[in-house]
Scaffold this active site. Sequence first.
Site, short mmCIF file in Angstrom:
data_model
loop_
_atom_site.label_atom_id
_atom_site.label_comp_id
_atom_site.label_asym_id
_atom_site.label_seq_id
_atom_site.Cartn_x
_atom_site.Cartn_y
_atom_site.Cartn_z
N ASP A 280 35.41 41.06 35.43
CA ASP A 280 34.67 42.31 35.86
C ASP A 280 33.29 42.28 36.05
OD1 ASP A 280 34.10 45.17 35.21
OD2 ASP A 280 33.04 44.55 32.88
N THR B 106 34.83 44.74 40.44
CA THR B 106 33.92 45.98 39.84
C THR B 106 33.60 46.91 40.58
OG1 THR B 106 31.17 46.00 39.85
CG2 THR B 106 31.91 44.54 41.90
N LYS C 70 41.89 47.56 39.82
CA LYS C 70 41.89 46.55 38.93
C LYS C 70 43.49 45.52 38.25
CE LYS C 70 36.59 46.82 37.42
NZ LYS C 70 36.05 46.52 36.45
#
Lengths: 1313, 339
Positions: free
Chosen positions: A405, A821, A934
């Site tokens: 991240d 991100t 993600k």
Amino acid sequence: MGNICKRSNKSGPDLRKVVPNHTSPVQSTKKKSHPNWAYASNRITTTKYSILTFIPKNLFEQFHRFANLYFIFIVALNWVPQIQAYGKEIAMVPVIFVLLVTALKDAYEDFRRYTSDKKINHKSCRMFSTKEGQFKHADWKDIHPGDFIHLSCNEEVPADILLLRSSDSQSICNIETSSLDGETNLKQRQCVQGINYGPQGITAFTYEVICDLPNAEIYNFRGYIQLSQDENDRVSLNKDNIIQRGCFIRNTDWIEGFVVYAGHETKALMNNKNPRSKRSKLERFINRDVIWCVIILLLLCLSCAIGAAFWLGKYSGNIMFIPYETSIQFNPLFQGFILFFTYMIIFQAVIPLPLYVSIEIVKLLQVYFINNDLDLYYEPTDKRIECRALNVTEDLGQIEYVFSDKTGTLTENVMEFKTCTVFGQNYPHCSGFQQSSQNEEEDEISIAGSKYSQANVSRNSSIFENLKLESELQRELSFMTLRSIGSLDLGLPHNGSNTKQIQEFFLLMAICNTVVVSTHIRKDNMDSEGHVRESSSNNTLTNPRQPEKPLDIFSRLPEMQSKKLAPLPPEYRARMIPGRSQSITSLESTGPIFQIATSRLDTISDHGSVTSTTTGSSMRSDISNIRYEAESPDELALVKAASTYGCCLLKRTAGSVTVELPAEGEVELKVLQVLQFDSTRKRMSILVRHPLNDEIILYTKGADSAILSVLHKKYKLDEELKKVVQQTEKYITSYAIQGLRTLCMGKKTLRKEEYNLWNKGYKNAETAMEGREEKMLQCICDLEKDLDLLGATGIEDKLQDSVPETIFNLRRAGIKVWVLTGDKQETAIEVAHASKLFDESLEMIVINTNNLEETKDLIEHHLQGIERDKPQALKNQSAMPRKSAAAEKKNEYAMVIDGVSLAFALTETLKKNFLKLGEQCKSVICCRVTPIQKGNVVQLVRDELHQLTLAIGDGANDVSMIQTADIGIGISGQEGMQAVMASDFAIARFKFLQKLLLVHGHWSYDRLAIFAIFMFYKSLVSTFVLYWFGFYSGFSGSTNIDSLYLLLQHVAFHAFPPILNGIFDKDLSASTLMTNPELYKVGPANKIYTRLSFFVIALDSLYQSVIIHFACYFAYDESVGIWEYGTTMMVILVLDILLHLAMETHCWIWPQWLTLALSFLVFWLFGIIMNSFFFTWDHPVTPYWVMQNTIAKPIHSIVVVITCVAALLPRLVIRTIQRAVFPNVIMKAQIKEKLENRLTENQELSRDNSPSSESSTPEDTMASTVSVTTTSTQVVSSQVSVNKPVIVPPIRFSHGTPRRRNGSNRDSAESYT
Amino acid sequence: MATRTPGTPAEGEKSTSRRPKDTKFKQQKLPAWQPILTAGTVLPAFFAIGVAFIPLGAVLYVTSDNVLEYKYDYTKCTNSAGELCADVIGNYTNGTSNSCSCSISIELQTDFKGTVYMYYGLTNFYQNHRRYVRSRDDAQLHGETISVSNLNSDCEPYKTSGDKGIAPCGAIANSLFNDSYQLTYNGGTNSTTVPLLFTNIAWASDREEKFKNPSPSAWDGLTHPPNWKYNASDYGGYKNESLIVWMRTAALPTFRKLHSRIDHSVSTFKEGLPKGKYTVDIVYAYPVTSFQGTKSLILTTTSWLGGKNPFLGIAYLVVGCVCILLGVIFLIIHLKWGR
């Protein structure tokens, strides 16, 4: 959980009815006649066993494991008289031992759960006692649905409670839910309306509460209170009325609540999922080889069975040495069948019985040492690495993909206001200016006020440190009054100055947020025993029975402390500032509750007055007492920046916000509505009423796209305004390129009618029964449009220390780093450059598309491009191998993909190609991705490439990828506990990843791999030795070695040295591993435990067993008894195994020496002592004095020596030749390390007392020789200086101009070297 | 957690810190010895092994070589009538079977100096067979009084005979080797019987502790194993050293067991067995043909190492030479690749 559901189902259909306990005639909630008796109490038990159930339950569980089942089967076989190979009882010893060790381990773990349960169950709170008619101190476990709870500020909520009363005049209560959902922002809860308590206090609440059955939905709660018989006389309850277990009360003096769910029925506990059990890659390898062991076992047994049948077939009639020869069993085939099983018992150890339990022990202790590593301890937050998963340590050494991240992981997540643009005008703030006089006070704010202060301690940076006030803005703001803002739409500035916009902009910064201001000490007039003290403040809680005492914080404290109130969250402890006066420090040490009190007292004593939010006082003194508690660090940065400019947020209540304006002083604005931030709108708004002209103003801030897309249409039509928007966009882009997070601001003025109309619609939407959420969203979006543009801000999110080095070293270690991100592409790319994720050697592939086709084409285009470049590189390589390095370098890629394109790329049709492209790239950045994406990306890589993945993140949005990855790492930073709770390891800083992987990962993998191989070797060699004896005993299933030795050897004689090696052995020192990340590559490449390892070790053990058996065979020849023969063999076997281990040991420390020596000694003494007594239970051995007679003969020692030498010689020779002629990376590094050590020693000797310093010469040479390929050698040697302990200055994005991507990015690269 | 010591407040705070302790053990920084097996470091070890093993091997070889041994396979021995004794005794002795006497003449080429032992050797006799090995009751042999039913069930089918327990029970005792020898020295003028001693032929630990006779009355309820002619008590009970030697089962199917010692107190044999001709009169009773076994008589001296066995000497010499050779190879490797 099952029984709870069942019970609830019995008690009612789908609703729960909770009756206040004081209204019930039956006192005890345990009695069936009590209306609430069926509901779970607040006692929690997470233990698996109780003392009574431990043995059966644990045994049952252990018998579920395949390996244990196998050994139980073997033991059972031994009870069949025909098959029996060993003594019935003795054969059980090892199994019982292993079961016992496992049981002890389980018991220990369960005991730890028990003690933690006990601690939680005995936390203290104040519960209403019907008997005494007042609140009394009680343990958490005694709480039962239907009870009343009284809580003070900062207390933890013990159960799910309905909020009934609060000290707040608005009947609200602030809570923090970080332990529940990971969000650190304060949330507001509303007391149940429409109940008149009067003088009776809480006992006036006599109504039944009807609510949902216990469920795991954190964000849902429905229910109602029936006030009277009248069907319509109800108060409906929703999620805003309930405070869940685990939350903390903040910013509210006290609250009182009614328990609806307790213990295991609370939402927090129902959400507690058991951590999934992960199986490491190495363990999968081990399991594969266990299958090979089974195959070997079957082959051995089969060959013996066939041999037995043939051997017996030779004989007929009465043979003296074959008892029962005349019976019907004397059938070669039947005997062969029987002997198959007999040999299964004898060869049982082929499958290493203690393998799994010792692996677990090894990992447990590996974790212990990882946990104790000082380098992974972060002083400022007092946090060690937290190893939550105990069984995946070796996976750390085999990681190939790291998914990270950005915010809070690579960066600090401590925001600093850097720059802003107002109405197309840029106001850059130069950094570096310090106002030392203000520093101290500002530090106070950040320490006392910010929730993020823990991380700040090291940096102590406040806005003043880095923010030089922009003089023009300062001038414009200096005459800001209420009168000057608001009113009418904003047009173009008349005289070139945009005073209005600036003032509005800063007002927005100050008020358009959810920052909560706390200005005074939260005090509760009730002590822990429920005694209420009257105080001078407006106390609504009056209890005439209680004697009145003046409120004195000091007199109150000792009592509270003695009752052990709930311990405070660590952040409060962290706020302690060292260097208190003696009187306070002595108080501090008495209990946690003091620490907060004293820390607050401190604020008071330092600055004179407790309440100083009076108008007219200077701004500085105000700030010194103000503590901001913000939802997000961005907001905090904005509010702080605004207050620096004099536009200071002073107070926020549900209906109003108080700000101080530079030229006017304190001003209160009525807040009509706060429209919270959500991820679909990506903006938040606040509606305030201008106190002077009653105008209603909407202030909105949010992501640039979210604001710029809802501007008034005049911004498209009017050329001048259009230019303003373009300018703003330009600055926003430039901020993003500098790595700043941008926020855009807008406003809108509403007419009263307009507002009323909207408000009506909004109220309707709020109360809508169906589709409430959508309706509200629609309603809000209707309001948030046609905005006037104010400006935008740039906030810096600083990179954590050592991030570039860490990423660079991870890349050198062959780990591919992907950054996922939610941030903007420009920001992400810039951070990637700053953090060494991208460098000039990489060619960048950018994928920004809007549909599937485009994505497909682009991916294929790039793939083809890479393919095209490849053969060229290969050609170059073959033609000019010297120059291949340069050629290859050009063919390294980095990919940038945005969330929209990623969604297409992840579709079934494209994911293969996307992955192919990703594989080609050294690093990948996915920006603007959702949490689910993600997880999907990680899953894709994990499942399709079958490579080990690691995900690291700090926020709730990373949970999905943390859980998906093979190893999840949580950063225990600012964004709550969610990521940490989901993780396998929790670390405090990103840079710790380097040591965790490169050193501990490598070690763990190396240790465990060698350990596992050794375990296989051990069992094979000891089995093969027995096998050869079969040829000389007619395959009758007889053993020459005392079964006691055979059964004990794997659990006692040579069980511990390998475990010690698995814990302590180091192939290379930590510093070598850190300076040569390339060495990590052996892990991912499975270089230590390869597919062949098992067969190599099997061959070696075969050879060794042949030597052991036949050396004894020929040396002892004819005149030897079976047990004497076996004793010598056993001595050799133990010695051989231990010496083999010694040869495999890289690095000797005293525990290893000791265990190795002790192991042999224990065996030896065991033999001697056991053989000194006459006993018959070891039938048929009865080893009386066998050992003594055996070792007394010189031939014994002579055989032992020659056998051990001959057995280990080939391994030694091969190892040596390998090291000398074909050394692998590790060996090379070992040699270099040794040389280096010698060099340092020599230097130390020659320099005499000079401190040992790292000589650069060996390090450089080492780095260049160690690296795997010749091509990377150059890279390494040229960059080796990066890894020296050079203090790297924090990276700042102070460059105004954007840097070129592919071209020379030297300046940034050079700043690290 | 550290115990809180009364003192400065700073210490009190320290004890709550979660900072790991900076000890060498916990930080995995214990002083370590890191041997690296390179040609250079291993070299001396190889030469050392070679240098140690070659002389040791030579000593062992010479020692073994000095042991004198005479072995005679008398399986196909014939009686005076010229019949094969093996055929005469039939398959099984069963206590009352025919016995057969045969006589063999042997010649010792050299003087057997020192203590001389007489062994009997059997081949193809699996004393290590699983069921055979188990077929004994050590408690009984230890002299404990055991009721018939409590005898080790592994003794079956030689556990009971009728309602009497067998003493000693089991297949091992039942198959006790029962050939007997008489050795006569024919050297010089007249023949001299070589006196044999049947004591101290078993382990001291066995004859003193492991094998004990029960109280005399205990023999009453017991009978002899089927193959025996008489009860065990008639042979000296469990203290019979020939029985003790037999009961310590051999490791391998080809084995020899100590039959007796030559009594060197007699003047003729004071120095050992002189060279010359000897006659052995054998009472041939033990059947081995049913399992293709052989029987031999062995006369041997001993050394500190045991009997005659050149294996260890050769093994040490070979390994020693290999080590020297490897040492040389490593020296070359070290010079070539070591830097």
